[in-house]
Scaffold this active site. Structure first.
Site, PDB file in Angstrom:
ATOM      1  N   LYS A 175      -6.233  -0.237  -8.970  1.00 46.24           N
ATOM      2  CA  LYS A 175      -6.676   0.244  -7.665  1.00 46.24           C
ATOM      3  C   LYS A 175      -7.983   1.011  -7.811  1.00 46.24           C
ATOM      4  O   LYS A 175      -8.079   1.972  -8.569  1.00 46.24           O
ATOM      5  CB  LYS A 175      -5.608   1.172  -7.058  1.00 46.24           C
ATOM      6  CG  LYS A 175      -6.081   1.961  -5.832  1.00 46.24           C
ATOM      7  CD  LYS A 175      -6.370   1.049  -4.643  1.00 46.24           C
ATOM      8  CE  LYS A 175      -6.993   1.824  -3.475  1.00 46.24           C
ATOM      9  NZ  LYS A 175      -6.158   2.903  -2.947  1.00 46.24           N
ATOM     10  N   HIS A 228       1.763   4.922  -1.573  1.00 40.32           N
ATOM     11  CA  HIS A 228       1.547   6.141  -2.345  1.00 40.32           C
ATOM     12  C   HIS A 228       2.938   6.631  -2.740  1.00 40.32           C
ATOM     13  O   HIS A 228       3.697   7.085  -1.878  1.00 40.32           O
ATOM     14  CB  HIS A 228       0.850   7.210  -1.507  1.00 40.32           C
ATOM     15  CG  HIS A 228      -0.548   6.849  -1.090  1.00 40.32           C
ATOM     16  ND1 HIS A 228      -1.661   7.510  -1.587  1.00 40.32           N
ATOM     17  CD2 HIS A 228      -1.014   5.925  -0.213  1.00 40.32           C
ATOM     18  CE1 HIS A 228      -2.750   6.999  -1.024  1.00 40.32           C
ATOM     19  NE2 HIS A 228      -2.379   6.030  -0.191  1.00 40.32           N
ATOM     20  N   HIS A 253      -6.763  13.690   2.178  1.00 42.94           N
ATOM     21  CA  HIS A 253      -7.888  13.610   1.254  1.00 42.94           C
ATOM     22  C   HIS A 253      -8.413  14.976   0.828  1.00 42.94           C
ATOM     23  O   HIS A 253      -9.555  15.102   0.391  1.00 42.94           O
ATOM     24  CB  HIS A 253      -8.989  12.730   1.851  1.00 42.94           C
ATOM     25  CG  HIS A 253      -8.585  11.292   1.901  1.00 42.94           C
ATOM     26  ND1 HIS A 253      -8.557  10.491   0.786  1.00 42.94           N
ATOM     27  CD2 HIS A 253      -8.118  10.527   2.922  1.00 42.94           C
ATOM     28  CE1 HIS A 253      -8.120   9.297   1.125  1.00 42.94           C
ATOM     29  NE2 HIS A 253      -7.841   9.303   2.416  1.00 42.94           N
ATOM     30  N   HIS A 313     -10.470   3.457  -5.847  1.00 48.28           N
ATOM     31  CA  HIS A 313     -10.417   4.372  -4.705  1.00 48.28           C
ATOM     32  C   HIS A 313     -11.653   5.248  -4.694  1.00 48.28           C
ATOM     33  O   HIS A 313     -12.072   5.768  -5.730  1.00 48.28           O
ATOM     34  CB  HIS A 313      -9.162   5.246  -4.774  1.00 48.28           C
ATOM     35  CG  HIS A 313      -8.844   5.921  -3.475  1.00 48.28           C
ATOM     36  ND1 HIS A 313      -9.604   6.956  -2.978  1.00 48.28           N
ATOM     37  CD2 HIS A 313      -7.850   5.707  -2.572  1.00 48.28           C
ATOM     38  CE1 HIS A 313      -9.095   7.352  -1.820  1.00 48.28           C
ATOM     39  NE2 HIS A 313      -8.031   6.612  -1.550  1.00 48.28           N
ATOM     40  N   HIS A 349      -6.817  -1.198   4.163  1.00 46.74           N
ATOM     41  CA  HIS A 349      -7.257  -0.703   5.491  1.00 46.74           C
ATOM     42  C   HIS A 349      -8.684  -1.151   5.806  1.00 46.74           C
ATOM     43  O   HIS A 349      -9.614  -0.347   5.904  1.00 46.74           O
ATOM     44  CB  HIS A 349      -7.106   0.813   5.625  1.00 46.74           C
ATOM     45  CG  HIS A 349      -7.374   1.616   4.399  1.00 46.74           C
ATOM     46  ND1 HIS A 349      -8.593   1.647   3.768  1.00 46.74           N
ATOM     47  CD2 HIS A 349      -6.564   2.428   3.686  1.00 46.74           C
ATOM     48  CE1 HIS A 349      -8.521   2.440   2.722  1.00 46.74           C
ATOM     49  NE2 HIS A 349      -7.307   2.925   2.650  1.00 46.74           N
ATOM     50  N   HIS A 352     -10.361   0.648  -2.048  1.00 49.38           N
ATOM     51  CA  HIS A 352     -10.685   1.553  -0.938  1.00 49.38           C
ATOM     52  C   HIS A 352     -12.135   1.936  -1.191  1.00 49.38           C
ATOM     53  O   HIS A 352     -12.447   2.636  -2.141  1.00 49.38           O
ATOM     54  CB  HIS A 352      -9.733   2.763  -0.996  1.00 49.38           C
ATOM     55  CG  HIS A 352     -10.085   3.900  -0.097  1.00 49.38           C
ATOM     56  ND1 HIS A 352      -9.126   4.628   0.579  1.00 49.38           N
ATOM     57  CD2 HIS A 352     -11.263   4.494   0.218  1.00 49.38           C
ATOM     58  CE1 HIS A 352      -9.703   5.600   1.268  1.00 49.38           C
ATOM     59  NE2 HIS A 352     -10.998   5.538   1.055  1.00 49.38           N
ATOM     60  N   HIS A 396       0.856  -1.195   0.000  1.00 46.17           N
ATOM     61  CA  HIS A 396       0.000   0.000   0.000  1.00 46.17           C
ATOM     62  C   HIS A 396       0.887   1.238   0.000  1.00 46.17           C
ATOM     63  O   HIS A 396       1.038   1.932   0.996  1.00 46.17           O
ATOM     64  CB  HIS A 396      -0.933   0.005   1.204  1.00 46.17           C
ATOM     65  CG  HIS A 396      -2.031   1.017   1.107  1.00 46.17           C
ATOM     66  ND1 HIS A 396      -3.324   0.752   1.481  1.00 46.17           N
ATOM     67  CD2 HIS A 396      -2.040   2.299   0.670  1.00 46.17           C
ATOM     68  CE1 HIS A 396      -4.075   1.826   1.289  1.00 46.17           C
ATOM     69  NE2 HIS A 396      -3.297   2.781   0.802  1.00 46.17           N
ATOM     70  N   ASP A 398       0.505   2.560   3.758  1.00 44.96           N
ATOM     71  CA  ASP A 398      -0.241   3.772   3.380  1.00 44.96           C
ATOM     72  C   ASP A 398       0.692   4.973   3.459  1.00 44.96           C
ATOM     73  O   ASP A 398       0.379   6.007   4.045  1.00 44.96           O
ATOM     74  CB  ASP A 398      -1.467   3.970   4.262  1.00 44.96           C
ATOM     75  CG  ASP A 398      -2.605   4.693   3.540  1.00 44.96           C
ATOM     76  OD1 ASP A 398      -2.355   5.258   2.462  1.00 44.96           O
ATOM     77  OD2 ASP A 398      -3.732   4.705   4.054  1.00 44.96           O
TER      78      ASP A 398
END
Length: 569
Positions: free
Chosen positions: A219, A138, A322, A221, A274, A248, A136, A362
């Site tokens: 992915k 980024h 976010h 999201h 998560h 996610h 995971h 993450d």
């Protein structure tokens, strides 16, 4: 003529043997040696007056005729399959054999040949593990890779293009051009790397385009819209191309509830990020998916383990990651809906039960890239402290718990993403991505990190000193992190379709490109020591979590091992 040695003297000379026990760092976790592959009285050890000398433990055999390139002597291997003492032979960057090293001309039962072309790493008194796999990521900044490998991570999977707003929030490398550039950038780093394309689309064409361009997975999201239609489309493409989908889910329940998302899976395998929900996902009950046989659930490390400080730090992290504003009430409500003490506490226990199968970071998007391994073992410690020994363990040792937890960041992520053929465990045939740890520093600071059989990072003292050990000692890049050695000791993961299209040659990639595979028939039962399928319930008002009817709750930790005492400097 035999020479008797007491256990302490033997352990100090050759490392622990069967029946000896070792504490992991400053935790309450104790492992016990289950088997010793070496031969008492015939062990090999390097140094002045020691065994590995010409005509003694070193044979005249050439590397061409069978001698290994590197031998790690008398190491205590900790892996999902066992806790054993052994020599480890490495040849051409891969693990050749786990067994007894030496000179077959004068020693019995030698299956790892030491010759004039063999380098030696002393494993006496050290713990040897597979390099960690963080699924995971980024990819916000390249410095993450240095931090990760310094902590014992040797494979990173995720998405991103740097500190773009989309990457800060979502683990996607969207579109062919961005994938090409990231694949080219990957050549610079002594790390196995793979990239996930953006999976949010209601039509398949743009997803197929990314898979063929080099995405090893996709992915989904919520910030891009994880609707049932997008989920179905993405999984259909994954089925066609034998890749993994990470998801996610929809925190706000805008396009449906957790039941709608599960229905959209249509029993197809998927990796849920998560899975507790603080990192995102259907509020308040995304945690229920860990009881689905087609769901491979992971945690990210900001909620690992549940402590007095966990809730307080999450709100600010979430707002930044976010792209939310504290001045907008709806944004604040969105953030607060994700942070629930009840589900975070339950997550601890679900890991201990083996219902959550993996732990990841993450990175820089609420998680800390250098703390995957550390927080995994902190969780294991907290659970032993609060729940006692597992049924498979005893008051004497915690072998089963140790194997369960190490599987969460090694073999299970490798299986999930179709790369277990290459990495994920200390087994013959796999890339020699290995970590050596001093027991007192286990899980916190590795002593040496091997990439593809070469030392890539290591604890190292002052380079101007007369010996390697004068302070300051800290993790530094070694020769395996420079020049052509990077490409010779690391891999880039692609889809089969991208490999067939010869993307690696088109982009002039220097690292070997290998295809992921064997993914679409996976299920929770394939997760080593972490395959529990409890019947999950979440109370929508109190957020209380039950597994098979039993309430899952625990107190937050007030103090943890593997923490400040290790990071004073």
């Amino acid at each position: 003529m035999s020479y008797p040695m007491n256990r302490r003297a033997y352990a100090e000379t050759y490392g622990p043997t069967v029946g000896d026990r070792v504490r992991l760092a400053d935790t309450n976790l104790i492992i016990e040696v289950e088997r010793d592959y070496t031969t008492y009285g015939d062990e090999v050890k390097f140094g002045g007056g020691k065994v590995i000398r010409d005509g003694m433990g070193q044979s005249p055999i050439t590397n061409k005729d069978g001698a290994v390139d590197l031998v790690i002597t008398n190491a205590l291997i900790l892996d999902w399959w066992g806790i054993v003492k052994a020599d480890v032979g490495i040849k051409e960057g891969r693990i050749e054999r786990i067994g007894k090293a030496g000179n077959p001309y004068i020693q019995d039962n030698v299956d790892i040949i030491i010759g004039p072309g063999t380098e030696v790493l002393a494993g006496e008194g050290m713990i040897l593990t597979a390099g960690g796999i963080d699924t995971h990521i980024h990819f916000i900044c390249p410095q993450q890779i240095e931090t990760a490998i310094a902590s014992g991570i040797t494979t990173m999977i995720g998405g991103g293009t740097g500190p773009a707003t989309g990457t800060n929030a979502t683990t996607c490398t969207p579109g062919p051009w961005n994938l090409y550039r990231m694949l080219q950038a990957a050549d610079a780093f002594p790390m196995n790397l793979g990239f996930l394309g953006k999976g949010n689309a209601s039509q398949p064409e743009a997803l197929v385009e990314q898979v063929v361009a080099g995405a090893m997975g996709l992915k989904l999201h919520e910030d891009w819209g994880t609707t049932p239609a997008a989920i179905d489309t993405c999984l259909s493409v994954a089925d066609d191309y034998d890749i993994q989908v990470a998801i996610h889910t929809d925190t706000l329940n805008e396009a449906g509830y957790v039941e709608n998302t599960i229905a959209a899976f249509k029993n197809r395998v998927i990796h849920t990020y998560h899975t507790e929900g603080a990192g995102g996902g259907h509020a308040p009950d995304i945690i229920k998916v860990c009881g689905q046989p087609n769901v491979l659930p992971s945690s990210t490390n900001p909620t690992r383990p549940y402590t007095l400080n966990t809730l307080d730090e999450h709100l600010d992290m979430l707002m930044v990651c976010h792209h939310l504003s504290p001045s907008i009430p709806e944004d604040v409500a969105f953030a607060e809906s994700r942070i629930r003490r009840e589900t975070i506490a339950a997550e601890d226990i679900l890991h201990d039960l083996g219902a959550f199968s993996m732990i990841s970071s993450d990175s820089q998007a609420m998680g800390r890239v250098g703390e995957v391994i550390l927080r995994c073992w902190q969780t294991a410690h907290k659970m032993k402290e609060q729940r006692g020994p597992l049924p498979e363990d005893s008051d004497r040792q915690d072998n089963y718990r140790a194997k369960r937890y190490i599987a969460k960041y090694t073999i299970n992520p490798a299986i999930t993403h179709g790369i277990a053929e290459y990495v994920g465990s200390v087994e013959p045939g796999k890339l020699a991505d290995l970590c050596l740890w001093r027991p007192a520093l286990f899980g916190v600071k590795p002593e040496i990190v091997l990439k593809g059989g070469m030392i890539a990072w290591s604890q190292m003292g002052d380079a101007n000193a007369s010996i390697p050990t004068p302070q300051p000692i800290h993790m530094r890049p070694m020769f395996g992190s420079y020049g052509g050695a990077i490409a010779a000791t690391s891999l880039t993961f692609l889809s089969k379709a991208a490999l067939k299209k010869d993307i690696a040659k088109k982009l002039n990639l220097q690292k070997p490109a290998v295809a992921v595979g064997g993914i679409r028939n996976l299920s929770k039962r394939d997760m080593k020591l972490n395959d529990a399928l409890p019947q999950m319930e979440v109370d929508p008002e109190t957020y209380q979590v039950r597994a098979d009817g039993q309430l899952l709750t625990c107190e937050p930790a007030t103090i943890l091992p593997m923490a400040q005492r290790y990071f004073l400097f």
